[in-house]
Design a protein around this motif. Sequence first.
Motif, PDB file in Angstrom:
ATOM      1  N   ASN A   1       8.026   4.842   0.592  1.00 16.17           N
ATOM      2  CA  ASN A   1       6.965   5.800   0.124  1.00 16.17           C
ATOM      3  C   ASN A   1       7.025   6.876   1.236  1.00 16.17           C
ATOM      4  O   ASN A   1       7.221   6.684   2.208  1.00 16.17           O
ATOM      5  CB  ASN A   1       5.560   5.076   0.190  1.00 16.17           C
ATOM      6  CG  ASN A   1       4.435   5.881  -0.218  1.00 16.17           C
ATOM      7  OD1 ASN A   1       3.332   5.968   0.467  1.00 16.17           O
ATOM      8  ND2 ASN A   1       4.687   6.448  -1.295  1.00 16.17           N
TER       9      ASN A   1
ATOM     10  N   VAL B   1       5.117  10.702   2.021  1.00 18.08           N
ATOM     11  CA  VAL B   1       3.950  11.362   2.215  1.00 18.08           C
ATOM     12  C   VAL B   1       4.303  12.875   2.894  1.00 18.08           C
ATOM     13  O   VAL B   1       4.445  12.886   4.143  1.00 18.08           O
ATOM     14  CB  VAL B   1       2.550  10.922   2.841  1.00 18.08           C
ATOM     15  CG1 VAL B   1       1.494  11.854   2.665  1.00 18.08           C
ATOM     16  CG2 VAL B   1       2.386   9.407   2.244  1.00 18.08           C
TER      17      VAL B   1
ATOM     18  N   THR C   1       0.801  -1.349  -0.116  1.00 19.36           N
ATOM     19  CA  THR C   1      -0.072   0.146   0.216  1.00 19.36           C
ATOM     20  C   THR C   1       0.899   1.303   0.162  1.00 19.36           C
ATOM     21  O   THR C   1       1.350   1.826   1.104  1.00 19.36           O
ATOM     22  CB  THR C   1      -0.989  -0.005   1.319  1.00 19.36           C
ATOM     23  OG1 THR C   1      -1.902  -1.222   1.214  1.00 19.36           O
ATOM     24  CG2 THR C   1      -2.042   0.988   1.126  1.00 19.36           C
TER      25      THR C   1
ATOM     26  N   SER D   1       7.629   8.375  -4.129  1.00 24.74           N
ATOM     27  CA  SER D   1       8.383   7.138  -3.691  1.00 24.74           C
ATOM     28  C   SER D   1       9.745   6.798  -4.371  1.00 24.74           C
ATOM     29  O   SER D   1       9.955   7.501  -5.518  1.00 24.74           O
ATOM     30  CB  SER D   1       7.142   6.068  -3.876  1.00 24.74           C
ATOM     31  OG  SER D   1       6.362   6.108  -3.325  1.00 24.74           O
TER      32      SER D   1
ATOM     33  N   SER E   1       2.486  12.818  -2.453  1.00 25.09           N
ATOM     34  CA  SER E   1       3.402  11.614  -2.040  1.00 25.09           C
ATOM     35  C   SER E   1       4.323  11.647  -3.016  1.00 25.09           C
ATOM     36  O   SER E   1       4.328  11.989  -4.236  1.00 25.09           O
ATOM     37  CB  SER E   1       2.400  10.476  -1.776  1.00 25.09           C
ATOM     38  OG  SER E   1       1.912   9.943  -3.056  1.00 25.09           O
TER      39      SER E   1
ATOM     40  N   ASN F   1       0.915   5.266  -0.756  1.00 26.63           N
ATOM     41  CA  ASN F   1      -0.071   6.319  -1.373  1.00 26.63           C
ATOM     42  C   ASN F   1       0.636   6.891  -2.523  1.00 26.63           C
ATOM     43  O   ASN F   1       1.821   7.004  -2.931  1.00 26.63           O
ATOM     44  CB  ASN F   1       0.451   7.697   0.027  1.00 26.63           C
ATOM     45  CG  ASN F   1      -0.508   8.540  -0.032  1.00 26.63           C
ATOM     46  OD1 ASN F   1      -0.471   9.337  -0.920  1.00 26.63           O
ATOM     47  ND2 ASN F   1      -1.339   8.721   0.989  1.00 26.63           N
ATOM     48  N   ASN F   2      -0.306   7.157  -3.190  1.00 25.73           N
ATOM     49  CA  ASN F   2      -0.118   7.870  -4.775  1.00 25.73           C
ATOM     50  C   ASN F   2      -0.675   8.885  -4.871  1.00 25.73           C
ATOM     51  O   ASN F   2      -2.077   8.894  -5.645  1.00 25.73           O
ATOM     52  CB  ASN F   2      -0.347   6.646  -5.785  1.00 25.73           C
ATOM     53  CG  ASN F   2      -0.071   7.017  -7.221  1.00 25.73           C
ATOM     54  OD1 ASN F   2       0.884   8.147  -7.335  1.00 25.73           O
ATOM     55  ND2 ASN F   2      -0.715   6.522  -7.836  1.00 25.73           N
ATOM     56  N   THR F   3      -0.595  10.119  -4.561  1.00 29.88           N
ATOM     57  CA  THR F   3      -1.241  11.362  -4.660  1.00 29.88           C
ATOM     58  C   THR F   3      -0.078  12.475  -5.168  1.00 29.88           C
ATOM     59  O   THR F   3       1.217  11.960  -4.828  1.00 29.88           O
ATOM     60  CB  THR F   3      -2.164  11.894  -3.531  1.00 29.88           C
ATOM     61  OG1 THR F   3      -1.307  12.423  -2.311  1.00 29.88           O
ATOM     62  CG2 THR F   3      -2.972  10.725  -3.185  1.00 29.88           C
TER      63      THR F   3
END
Length: 426
Positions: free
Chosen positions: A386, A388, A128, A137, A135, A130-132
Amino acid sequence: MKKSDILKQQRMAKLQAQKKIVDAAETANRGFTPEEQTQIDAMDEEVEALDAEIERELANEARQLRFAQTLGSAGGSSTSEEREMGEMSQRYSFLTAARAASRGVALTGVEKEMNDEALREAGTLSLTFNNTERSFSIPSTMVRATTQTVGQDGGQFGGTLVTQENRIVDGFIPKLFLEEAGATMMTGLVGNVGLPKFSEYEYKWLDELEEIVLEAEKVGGPVMKPKRAGAGISISNQLLLQTSEGVENIIYNKLRGASGRALNQAALNGAGGKAPLGLLNMPGVQLAKAVAEEELTHEAIVELWKLVASSNANVGNATYIMNSLLAGAAMVAKKDAGSGRFLMEGGMMNGSKTIVTNLVETLAGTQPLIYGDFSELFIGQWGGVNFVADPITGAGSAQVKLYSNLYADVQCANPEAFAVNKFLKG
Protein backbone atom coordinates in the motif's frame (compact mmCIF):
# COMPACT_ATOMS: atom_id res chain seq x y z
CA MET A 1 -5.33 -13.66 -7.38
CA LYS A 2 -7.66 -16.50 -8.35
CA LYS A 3 -11.24 -16.27 -7.12
CA SER A 4 -10.78 -19.65 -5.42
CA ASP A 5 -7.84 -18.23 -3.44
CA ILE A 6 -9.91 -15.24 -2.33
CA LEU A 7 -12.69 -17.60 -1.22
CA LYS A 8 -10.15 -19.71 0.67
CA GLN A 9 -8.93 -16.57 2.45
CA GLN A 10 -12.51 -15.72 3.42
CA ARG A 11 -12.97 -19.24 4.76
CA MET A 12 -9.72 -18.98 6.72
CA ALA A 13 -10.94 -15.74 8.29
CA LYS A 14 -14.16 -17.44 9.41
CA LEU A 15 -12.29 -20.39 10.87
CA GLN A 16 -9.90 -18.10 12.74
CA ALA A 17 -12.85 -16.17 14.17
CA GLN A 18 -14.40 -19.44 15.36
CA LYS A 19 -11.13 -20.56 16.89
CA LYS A 20 -10.87 -17.30 18.80
CA ILE A 21 -14.26 -17.97 20.42
CA VAL A 22 -13.34 -21.58 21.21
CA ASP A 23 -9.97 -20.57 22.70
CA ALA A 24 -11.62 -17.93 24.90
CA ALA A 25 -14.08 -20.47 26.29
CA GLU A 26 -11.35 -23.07 26.90
CA THR A 27 -9.10 -20.52 28.61
CA ALA A 28 -11.96 -19.56 30.94
CA ASN A 29 -12.80 -23.26 31.46
CA ARG A 30 -16.45 -22.71 30.52
CA GLY A 31 -18.95 -23.52 27.83
CA PHE A 32 -20.12 -21.17 25.12
CA THR A 33 -22.43 -18.29 25.97
CA PRO A 34 -25.69 -18.17 23.96
CA GLU A 35 -24.27 -15.33 21.89
CA GLU A 36 -21.07 -17.30 21.20
CA GLN A 37 -23.03 -20.41 20.24
CA THR A 38 -25.12 -18.36 17.82
CA GLN A 39 -21.98 -16.88 16.27
CA ILE A 40 -20.32 -20.28 15.90
CA ASP A 41 -23.44 -21.85 14.35
CA ALA A 42 -23.76 -18.97 11.88
CA MET A 43 -20.12 -19.25 10.90
CA ASP A 44 -20.49 -23.02 10.44
CA GLU A 45 -23.13 -22.31 7.81
CA GLU A 46 -20.94 -19.66 6.18
CA VAL A 47 -17.94 -22.02 6.07
CA GLU A 48 -20.08 -24.77 4.54
CA ALA A 49 -21.34 -22.34 1.90
CA LEU A 50 -17.78 -21.23 1.16
CA ASP A 51 -16.68 -24.87 0.90
CA ALA A 52 -19.29 -25.45 -1.78
CA GLU A 53 -18.43 -22.22 -3.61
CA ILE A 54 -14.71 -23.05 -3.51
CA GLU A 55 -15.40 -26.48 -4.96
CA ARG A 56 -17.42 -24.95 -7.81
CA GLU A 57 -14.78 -22.30 -8.49
CA LEU A 58 -11.95 -24.85 -8.52
CA ALA A 59 -13.92 -26.82 -11.10
CA ASN A 60 -14.41 -23.64 -13.17
CA GLU A 61 -10.72 -22.82 -12.99
CA ALA A 62 -9.76 -26.36 -13.99
CA ARG A 63 -12.14 -26.09 -16.95
CA GLN A 64 -10.64 -22.74 -17.99
CA LEU A 65 -7.17 -24.24 -17.74
CA ARG A 66 -8.21 -27.08 -20.05
CA PHE A 67 -9.57 -24.52 -22.51
CA ALA A 68 -6.29 -22.61 -22.36
CA GLN A 69 -4.21 -25.75 -22.88
CA THR A 70 -6.27 -27.20 -25.70
CA LEU A 71 -7.78 -24.21 -27.50
CA GLY A 72 -4.94 -21.81 -26.85
CA SER A 73 -2.48 -23.77 -28.98
CA ALA A 74 -5.04 -23.95 -31.77
CA GLY A 75 -5.44 -20.19 -31.99
CA GLY A 76 -7.92 -19.69 -29.15
CA SER A 77 -7.41 -17.10 -26.43
CA SER A 78 -6.18 -18.09 -22.97
CA THR A 79 -8.29 -16.97 -20.03
CA SER A 80 -5.64 -17.79 -17.42
CA GLU A 81 -5.87 -15.21 -14.67
CA GLU A 82 -2.13 -15.45 -13.96
CA ARG A 83 -1.34 -14.60 -17.57
CA GLU A 84 -3.80 -11.71 -17.56
CA MET A 85 -2.26 -10.28 -14.38
CA GLY A 86 1.18 -10.68 -15.90
CA GLU A 87 0.14 -8.75 -18.98
CA MET A 88 -1.36 -5.99 -16.84
CA SER A 89 1.83 -5.72 -14.79
CA GLN A 90 3.66 -5.12 -18.09
CA ARG A 91 1.43 -2.10 -18.73
CA TYR A 92 1.41 -0.87 -15.13
CA SER A 93 3.04 2.51 -14.45
CA PHE A 94 4.10 3.17 -10.86
CA LEU A 95 4.74 6.82 -11.74
CA THR A 96 1.22 7.26 -13.15
CA ALA A 97 -0.29 5.87 -9.94
CA ALA A 98 1.97 8.02 -7.74
CA ARG A 99 1.17 11.13 -9.77
CA ALA A 100 -2.58 10.53 -9.45
CA ALA A 101 -2.29 10.00 -5.69
CA SER A 102 -0.24 13.17 -5.24
CA ARG A 103 -2.98 15.15 -7.01
CA GLY A 104 -5.85 13.36 -5.29
CA VAL A 105 -7.16 12.16 -8.65
CA ALA A 106 -8.95 8.82 -9.00
CA LEU A 107 -6.96 6.02 -10.60
CA THR A 108 -7.94 4.77 -14.03
CA GLY A 109 -6.98 1.95 -16.38
CA VAL A 110 -4.62 -0.81 -15.35
CA GLU A 111 -3.48 1.15 -12.29
CA LYS A 112 -7.08 1.11 -10.99
CA GLU A 113 -7.46 -2.61 -11.76
CA MET A 114 -4.30 -3.47 -9.84
CA ASN A 115 -5.31 -1.21 -6.96
CA ASP A 116 -8.77 -2.82 -6.77
CA GLU A 117 -7.22 -6.31 -6.75
CA ALA A 118 -4.81 -5.32 -3.97
CA LEU A 119 -7.64 -3.89 -1.87
CA ARG A 120 -9.70 -7.07 -2.34
CA GLU A 121 -6.75 -9.10 -1.12
CA ALA A 122 -6.19 -6.81 1.85
CA GLY A 123 -9.86 -7.07 2.82
CA THR A 124 -9.82 -10.86 2.87
CA LEU A 125 -6.62 -10.81 4.96
CA SER A 126 -7.87 -8.15 7.41
CA LEU A 127 -4.91 -5.91 6.53
CA THR A 128 -5.22 -2.16 6.99
CA PHE A 129 -4.68 -0.61 3.55
CA ASN A 130 -5.34 3.10 3.08
CA ASN A 131 -8.06 3.50 0.47
CA THR A 132 -8.44 7.14 -0.55
CA GLU A 133 -7.66 9.15 -3.66
CA ARG A 134 -4.31 9.94 -1.99
CA SER A 135 -3.34 6.26 -1.99
CA PHE A 136 -2.75 3.35 -4.32
CA SER A 137 -1.79 -0.30 -3.89
CA ILE A 138 -0.25 -3.16 -5.82
CA PRO A 139 -1.46 -6.78 -5.43
CA SER A 140 0.54 -9.80 -4.30
CA THR A 141 1.16 -10.79 -7.93
CA MET A 142 3.46 -7.75 -8.19
CA VAL A 143 5.21 -8.26 -4.87
CA ARG A 144 7.71 -10.81 -6.20
CA ALA A 145 8.93 -11.14 -9.77
CA THR A 146 8.55 -14.54 -11.39
CA THR A 147 9.63 -16.05 -14.67
CA GLN A 148 6.00 -16.41 -15.70
CA THR A 149 4.71 -12.86 -15.81
CA VAL A 150 4.09 -12.56 -19.54
CA GLY A 151 2.09 -14.58 -22.03
CA GLN A 152 1.40 -14.41 -25.78
CA ASP A 153 4.28 -16.72 -26.68
CA GLY A 154 2.79 -20.16 -27.16
CA GLY A 155 3.01 -21.04 -23.47
CA GLN A 156 6.76 -20.54 -23.12
CA PHE A 157 6.36 -17.38 -20.98
CA GLY A 158 8.73 -14.52 -21.57
CA GLY A 159 8.12 -14.03 -25.28
CA THR A 160 6.98 -10.43 -24.88
CA LEU A 161 9.62 -9.38 -22.37
CA VAL A 162 11.23 -7.49 -25.25
CA THR A 163 8.65 -4.76 -25.76
CA GLN A 164 8.38 -1.43 -27.47
CA GLU A 165 7.23 0.18 -24.23
CA ASN A 166 9.04 -0.99 -21.13
CA ARG A 167 7.20 -0.92 -17.82
CA ILE A 168 8.19 -1.97 -14.36
CA VAL A 169 7.74 -5.73 -14.00
CA ASP A 170 10.29 -6.42 -11.27
CA GLY A 171 8.67 -7.59 -8.04
CA PHE A 172 8.41 -4.90 -5.40
CA ILE A 173 10.38 -7.01 -2.92
CA PRO A 174 13.75 -7.84 -4.54
CA LYS A 175 15.53 -11.14 -4.03
CA LEU A 176 17.05 -10.95 -0.55
CA PHE A 177 20.68 -11.80 0.13
CA LEU A 178 19.41 -14.04 2.91
CA GLU A 179 17.63 -16.04 0.23
CA GLU A 180 21.02 -16.52 -1.41
CA ALA A 181 22.12 -17.96 1.94
CA GLY A 182 19.20 -20.41 1.87
CA ALA A 183 16.37 -18.59 3.66
CA THR A 184 12.84 -19.20 2.34
CA MET A 185 10.75 -16.23 1.22
CA MET A 186 7.00 -16.90 1.29
CA THR A 187 4.54 -14.46 -0.27
CA GLY A 188 0.76 -14.54 -0.60
CA LEU A 189 0.31 -15.85 2.95
CA VAL A 190 -3.13 -16.22 4.53
CA GLY A 191 -3.67 -15.90 8.29
CA ASN A 192 -1.07 -16.90 10.86
CA VAL A 193 1.35 -19.54 9.59
CA GLY A 194 2.75 -22.17 11.96
CA LEU A 195 6.15 -23.64 11.17
CA PRO A 196 6.15 -27.30 12.25
CA LYS A 197 9.11 -28.53 14.26
CA PHE A 198 9.26 -32.28 14.70
CA SER A 199 11.32 -34.17 17.23
CA GLU A 200 13.48 -36.95 15.83
CA TYR A 201 11.87 -40.21 14.76
CA GLU A 202 13.70 -43.32 15.90
CA TYR A 203 13.90 -46.88 14.60
CA LYS A 204 14.11 -49.59 17.25
CA TRP A 205 15.51 -53.08 16.79
CA LEU A 206 12.83 -55.75 17.26
CA ASP A 207 12.43 -59.50 17.27
CA GLU A 208 11.03 -61.01 14.10
CA LEU A 209 7.41 -61.00 15.29
CA GLU A 210 7.60 -58.19 17.86
CA GLU A 211 4.97 -55.48 17.42
CA ILE A 212 5.93 -51.88 16.68
CA VAL A 213 4.69 -49.57 19.42
CA LEU A 214 3.46 -46.27 18.02
CA GLU A 215 4.66 -43.25 19.95
CA ALA A 216 3.03 -39.85 19.92
CA GLU A 217 5.36 -37.43 18.17
CA LYS A 218 5.49 -33.91 19.53
CA VAL A 219 4.93 -31.24 16.91
CA GLY A 220 5.47 -27.62 17.71
CA GLY A 221 7.09 -24.57 16.23
CA PRO A 222 6.93 -20.78 15.91
CA VAL A 223 4.01 -18.99 14.27
CA MET A 224 4.43 -16.30 11.63
CA LYS A 225 2.09 -13.34 12.09
CA PRO A 226 1.84 -10.26 9.84
CA LYS A 227 3.69 -7.20 11.16
CA ARG A 228 3.52 -3.80 9.47
CA ALA A 229 6.64 -2.23 7.99
CA GLY A 230 6.69 1.25 6.48
CA ALA A 231 9.08 3.41 4.48
CA GLY A 232 8.91 6.77 2.78
CA ILE A 233 10.72 8.93 0.25
CA SER A 234 10.46 12.58 -0.78
CA ILE A 235 9.98 13.27 -4.49
CA SER A 236 10.16 16.70 -6.08
CA ASN A 237 7.07 17.77 -8.00
CA GLN A 238 9.27 18.38 -11.02
CA LEU A 239 10.57 14.81 -10.92
CA LEU A 240 7.07 13.42 -10.44
CA LEU A 241 5.84 15.24 -13.54
CA GLN A 242 8.40 13.52 -15.76
CA THR A 243 7.31 10.72 -18.05
CA SER A 244 10.76 9.16 -18.46
CA GLU A 245 10.92 5.44 -17.74
CA GLY A 246 14.31 6.07 -16.15
CA VAL A 247 12.72 8.44 -13.63
CA GLU A 248 9.98 5.91 -12.94
CA ASN A 249 12.53 3.22 -12.21
CA ILE A 250 14.53 5.51 -9.91
CA ILE A 251 11.48 6.23 -7.74
CA TYR A 252 10.22 2.64 -7.77
CA ASN A 253 13.62 1.14 -7.04
CA LYS A 254 14.27 3.44 -4.10
CA LEU A 255 11.21 2.04 -2.34
CA ARG A 256 11.92 -1.45 -3.68
CA GLY A 257 15.43 -1.38 -2.23
CA ALA A 258 14.06 -0.15 1.09
CA SER A 259 11.71 -3.14 1.30
CA GLY A 260 14.59 -5.55 0.76
CA ARG A 261 16.75 -3.84 3.39
CA ALA A 262 13.87 -3.85 5.88
CA LEU A 263 13.32 -7.60 5.56
CA ASN A 264 17.01 -8.52 5.57
CA GLN A 265 17.66 -6.29 8.58
CA ALA A 266 14.64 -7.60 10.48
CA ALA A 267 15.88 -11.16 9.97
CA LEU A 268 19.32 -10.25 11.32
CA ASN A 269 18.73 -7.56 13.97
CA GLY A 270 14.96 -7.34 14.54
CA ALA A 271 14.26 -6.30 18.12
CA GLY A 272 10.81 -7.88 18.49
CA GLY A 273 7.65 -6.09 19.61
CA LYS A 274 6.49 -4.15 16.56
CA ALA A 275 9.28 -5.74 14.53
CA PRO A 276 10.12 -9.40 14.00
CA LEU A 277 12.81 -10.98 16.19
CA GLY A 278 16.09 -11.25 14.32
CA LEU A 279 18.76 -13.89 14.75
CA LEU A 280 20.83 -11.68 17.07
CA ASN A 281 17.90 -11.46 19.49
CA MET A 282 16.04 -14.72 18.93
CA PRO A 283 15.66 -17.14 21.88
CA GLY A 284 17.18 -20.52 21.18
CA VAL A 285 19.97 -19.27 18.91
CA GLN A 286 23.23 -20.66 20.29
CA LEU A 287 25.78 -18.26 21.77
CA ALA A 288 29.54 -18.42 21.74
CA LYS A 289 31.25 -18.61 25.11
CA ALA A 290 32.59 -15.04 24.79
CA VAL A 291 31.07 -12.49 27.18
CA ALA A 292 33.61 -9.69 26.66
CA GLU A 293 35.41 -8.17 23.70
CA GLU A 294 37.86 -10.53 22.00
CA GLU A 295 39.92 -10.79 18.83
CA LEU A 296 38.54 -12.67 15.84
CA THR A 297 40.48 -15.93 15.68
CA HIS A 298 40.23 -19.20 13.78
CA GLU A 299 39.13 -20.83 17.04
CA ALA A 300 36.25 -18.33 17.40
CA ILE A 301 35.11 -19.07 13.86
CA VAL A 302 35.28 -22.84 14.34
CA GLU A 303 33.43 -22.54 17.67
CA LEU A 304 30.29 -21.39 15.83
CA TRP A 305 30.68 -24.24 13.35
CA LYS A 306 30.87 -26.75 16.20
CA LEU A 307 27.78 -25.32 17.92
CA VAL A 308 25.70 -25.58 14.74
CA ALA A 309 27.11 -28.98 13.75
CA SER A 310 26.26 -30.38 17.17
CA SER A 311 22.60 -29.47 16.61
CA ASN A 312 22.51 -31.74 13.56
CA ALA A 313 21.98 -28.76 11.27
CA ASN A 314 23.14 -28.92 7.67
CA VAL A 315 26.56 -27.25 7.97
CA GLY A 316 27.26 -28.21 4.36
CA ASN A 317 25.00 -25.33 3.31
CA ALA A 318 25.65 -23.05 6.28
CA THR A 319 26.76 -19.43 5.88
CA TYR A 320 28.75 -16.86 7.87
CA ILE A 321 27.33 -13.30 7.93
CA MET A 322 29.16 -10.21 9.26
CA ASN A 323 29.65 -6.51 8.61
CA SER A 324 32.51 -4.86 6.69
CA LEU A 325 34.42 -3.95 9.87
CA LEU A 326 34.67 -7.57 10.93
CA ALA A 327 35.34 -8.69 7.36
CA GLY A 328 38.25 -6.23 7.17
CA ALA A 329 39.70 -7.67 10.36
CA ALA A 330 39.29 -11.22 9.00
CA MET A 331 41.16 -10.34 5.80
CA VAL A 332 44.31 -9.28 7.66
CA ALA A 333 44.20 -11.65 10.65
CA LYS A 334 46.52 -14.67 10.33
CA LYS A 335 44.91 -18.09 10.64
CA ASP A 336 47.93 -19.41 12.53
CA ALA A 337 51.60 -18.63 13.12
CA GLY A 338 53.13 -20.61 10.26
CA SER A 339 50.89 -21.19 7.23
CA GLY A 340 50.67 -17.60 6.05
CA ARG A 341 46.92 -18.04 5.56
CA PHE A 342 44.33 -15.47 6.58
CA LEU A 343 40.97 -15.99 8.29
CA MET A 344 39.11 -14.74 5.21
CA GLU A 345 40.39 -15.64 1.77
CA GLY A 346 38.61 -15.53 -1.56
CA GLY A 347 35.55 -14.08 0.13
CA MET A 348 35.10 -17.16 2.34
CA MET A 349 35.76 -18.10 5.96
CA ASN A 350 36.44 -21.66 7.10
CA GLY A 351 35.61 -22.89 3.60
CA SER A 352 31.98 -21.74 3.94
CA LYS A 353 29.86 -19.25 2.04
CA THR A 354 30.34 -15.81 3.61
CA ILE A 355 28.15 -12.71 3.24
CA VAL A 356 29.35 -9.23 4.17
CA THR A 357 26.64 -6.65 4.85
CA ASN A 358 26.50 -3.54 7.00
CA LEU A 359 22.95 -4.49 7.96
CA VAL A 360 24.73 -6.45 10.71
CA GLU A 361 25.01 -3.62 13.19
CA THR A 362 27.80 -2.87 15.64
CA LEU A 363 26.71 -3.81 19.18
CA ALA A 364 28.16 -1.55 21.88
CA GLY A 365 31.45 -1.28 20.01
CA THR A 366 31.80 -4.96 19.08
CA GLN A 367 31.01 -6.75 15.84
CA PRO A 368 28.67 -9.77 15.65
CA LEU A 369 29.41 -12.89 13.64
CA ILE A 370 26.42 -15.04 12.62
CA TYR A 371 26.66 -18.62 11.35
CA GLY A 372 23.95 -21.09 10.55
CA ASP A 373 21.81 -23.18 8.26
CA PHE A 374 19.60 -20.52 6.67
CA SER A 375 17.22 -23.11 5.24
CA GLU A 376 15.70 -23.01 8.74
CA LEU A 377 14.88 -19.28 8.37
CA PHE A 378 11.53 -18.19 6.91
CA ILE A 379 10.53 -14.70 5.77
CA GLY A 380 6.80 -14.31 5.14
CA GLN A 381 4.80 -11.57 3.45
CA TRP A 382 1.03 -11.04 3.34
CA GLY A 383 -1.00 -9.43 0.56
CA GLY A 384 0.24 -6.60 -1.63
CA VAL A 385 1.81 -3.23 -0.84
CA ASN A 386 0.00 0.00 0.00
CA PHE A 387 1.27 3.50 -0.91
CA VAL A 388 0.07 6.87 0.41
CA ALA A 389 1.02 10.25 -1.10
CA ASP A 390 1.34 13.38 1.05
CA PRO A 391 1.60 16.53 -1.10
CA ILE A 392 0.94 18.89 1.82
CA THR A 393 3.81 18.45 4.30
CA GLY A 394 6.53 19.15 1.73
CA ALA A 395 4.57 21.69 -0.30
CA GLY A 396 6.84 24.55 0.75
CA SER A 397 9.80 22.85 -0.95
CA ALA A 398 7.73 21.56 -3.91
CA GLN A 399 8.00 17.96 -2.76
CA VAL A 400 5.61 15.06 -2.39
CA LYS A 401 6.18 12.49 0.33
CA LEU A 402 5.36 8.94 -0.69
CA TYR A 403 4.89 6.35 2.06
CA SER A 404 4.77 2.58 1.62
CA ASN A 405 3.35 -0.14 3.88
CA LEU A 406 3.77 -3.90 3.71
CA TYR A 407 3.07 -6.77 6.11
CA ALA A 408 5.73 -9.37 6.85
CA ASP A 409 7.33 -11.50 9.58
CA VAL A 410 10.48 -13.53 10.21
CA GLN A 411 10.62 -16.84 12.05
CA CYS A 412 13.10 -19.64 12.52
CA ALA A 413 11.89 -23.24 12.58
CA ASN A 414 14.98 -24.42 14.52
CA PRO A 415 16.88 -21.57 16.22
CA GLU A 416 19.58 -24.00 17.38
CA ALA A 417 20.62 -24.26 13.73
CA PHE A 418 22.26 -20.84 14.24
CA ALA A 419 25.09 -19.59 16.44
CA VAL A 420 26.41 -16.07 17.07
CA ASN A 421 29.37 -14.36 18.67
CA LYS A 422 28.51 -10.77 19.65
CA PHE A 423 31.85 -9.72 21.14
CA LEU A 424 34.40 -9.56 18.32
CA LYS A 425 36.77 -6.70 17.53
CA GLY A 426 36.49 -5.11 14.11
